[in-house]
Write a protein that holds these residues in place. Structure first.
Motif, PDB file in Angstrom:
ATOM      1  N   PHE A 110      39.510   3.259  78.702  1.00 31.38           N
ATOM      2  CA  PHE A 110      40.686   3.121  79.554  1.00 31.38           C
ATOM      3  C   PHE A 110      40.232   2.438  80.837  1.00 31.38           C
ATOM      4  O   PHE A 110      39.152   2.700  81.350  1.00 31.38           O
TER       5      PHE A 110
ATOM      6  N   PHE B  45      44.624   0.789  77.822  1.00 39.48           N
ATOM      7  CA  PHE B  45      43.909   1.584  76.825  1.00 39.48           C
ATOM      8  C   PHE B  45      43.483   0.662  75.695  1.00 39.48           C
ATOM      9  O   PHE B  45      44.297  -0.117  75.179  1.00 39.48           O
TER      10      PHE B  45
ATOM     11  N   TYR C 266      50.617   5.859  73.611  1.00 37.51           N
ATOM     12  CA  TYR C 266      49.818   5.449  74.769  1.00 37.51           C
ATOM     13  C   TYR C 266      50.541   5.667  76.099  1.00 37.51           C
ATOM     14  O   TYR C 266      49.924   5.633  77.160  1.00 37.51           O
TER      15      TYR C 266
ATOM     16  N   HIS D 164      48.665  -1.929  77.402  1.00 40.24           N
ATOM     17  CA  HIS D 164      48.581  -1.888  78.867  1.00 40.24           C
ATOM     18  C   HIS D 164      49.962  -1.888  79.501  1.00 40.24           C
ATOM     19  O   HIS D 164      50.969  -2.231  78.867  1.00 40.24           O
TER      20      HIS D 164
ATOM     21  N   LEU E 269      43.056  10.940  83.406  1.00 38.38           N
ATOM     22  CA  LEU E 269      42.709  10.320  82.124  1.00 38.38           C
ATOM     23  C   LEU E 269      41.313  10.727  81.669  1.00 38.38           C
ATOM     24  O   LEU E 269      41.063  10.885  80.468  1.00 38.38           O
TER      25      LEU E 269
END
Length: 325
Positions: free
Chosen positions: A30, A84, A99, A144, A202
């Motif tokens: 990420f 990601f 995501y 993204h 994250l």
């Protein structure tokens, strides 16, 4: 999973980093980054048709093309971008809801009632705060998106205000949505703190994640990609699908001029300028000479600088340029 937080605000560098991490590594990653004011168009879009050229030109807002499809977005120093990159089964790679989940959970933890929208975006009060896009390479996917924290929404709206009648093409068109800033819904955190919060969230969300930096060798390859692709006119503008443009303007003296042209792979392949009959020969000459020229302001500036310098022409360079954008 590698967790990388970019310290560079150059859009070309960060877009190149995404491509490098997707295509040249096997790691799950990420990647968070913040860009200087810029417009980022989707891979299959006509860059000039997606922007308010007069506004972006006057305000020196550059345009870059990303690797993924989807619509055009505006970035600035108060917009956080997330990316990601993961490997998986080929027919199960693209999953917008999957995501978006960690981002939604992070916003919820801040007390923000964000939700996943029908257009694969993230919304608050039915207003968009995050646009998302994906790109698949072999068995890997890059997903993204943006997070409008405290962006200049007036600039965003003006920069992306377009005239749908000016260009005709088969490019993917952006769908405009009402937008808002995340900062309107959380008063106790600034952008730097927000970025740090998302990054640490994250790290905890993905098992075995660690903060990571790009190696010197990786940076070297990314910079090469910046030079050879993401700062080139061939990629940012020339990659646009073929299009036509029709434009009419009125000069200060009341004279009306019109331009009808076709652009193929970024170059003017057909051009027809018309106006007053007493300058018909000039218009024919200019139209013919411009064929093969890349459709960018810098190229046209150079052309008309030389043209006006060498001949006695009443039409100002700025008026000529108006005919082409």
């Amino acid at each position: 999973m590698r967790g990388i937080l970019s310290t560079i605000n150059d859009p070309a560098y960060n877009l190149a980093t995404e491509e490098y991490l997707l295509r040249k590594t096997e790691d799950d990653v990420f990647f968070l980054y913040v860009n200087q004011p810029s417009i980022i168009v989707g891979k299959h879009q006509n860059a000039l048709a997606e922007i308010n050229f007069d506004y972006t030109d006057k305000n020196n807002i550059p345009v870059y093309r990303r690797l993924s499809g989807g619509g055009t977005v505006y970035h600035d120093l108060n917009n956080l971008n997330f990316c990601f990159i993961k490997s998986g089964e080929k027919n199960k790679l693209v999953n917008f809801a999957l995501y978006s989940k960690p981002i939604l959970q992070a916003l919820n933890k801040l007390g923000i009632e964000a939700h996943f929208g029908k257009r694969h975006d993230i919304q608050i009060d039915n207003k968009k705060v995050s646009g998302n896009a994906s790109h698949v390479f072999k068995n890997r996917v890059m997903h993204h998106g943006t997070l409008l924290f405290n962006s200049e929404l007036d600039i965003l709206n003006n920069a992306l205000k377009t005239n749908p009648l000016l260009y005709k093409d088969k490019a993917v068109k952006s769908v405009r949505s009402e937008v808002t800033n995340i900062s309107e819904y959380t008063k106790d955190i600034n952008f730097k703190e927000f970025t740090s919060f998302i990054f640490n969230f994250l790290l905890n969300y993905f098992d075995n994640s660690k903060p990571n930096e790009l190696s010197n060798e990786e940076v070297k390859e990314i910079n090469l990609l910046v030079k050879e692709k993401y700062t080139t006119d061939e990629w940012n503008f020339g990659y646009s699908p073929n299009y036509s443009l029709k434009k009419r303007i009125k000069l200060e003296d009341g004279t009306r001029l019109s331009n009808s042209m076709i652009v193929t792979k970024g170059k003017i392949t057909e051009c027809k300028i018309s106006g007053s009959k007493d300058q018909a020969n000039l218009f024919t000459e200019v139209s013919k000479t411009l064929e093969g020229t890349i459709h960018l302001k810098n190229n046209l500036n150079l052309f008309f600088d030389n043209k006006i310098k060498n001949q006695s022409i009443k039409i100002k360079k700025e008026e000529w340029i108006q005919l082409f954008f």
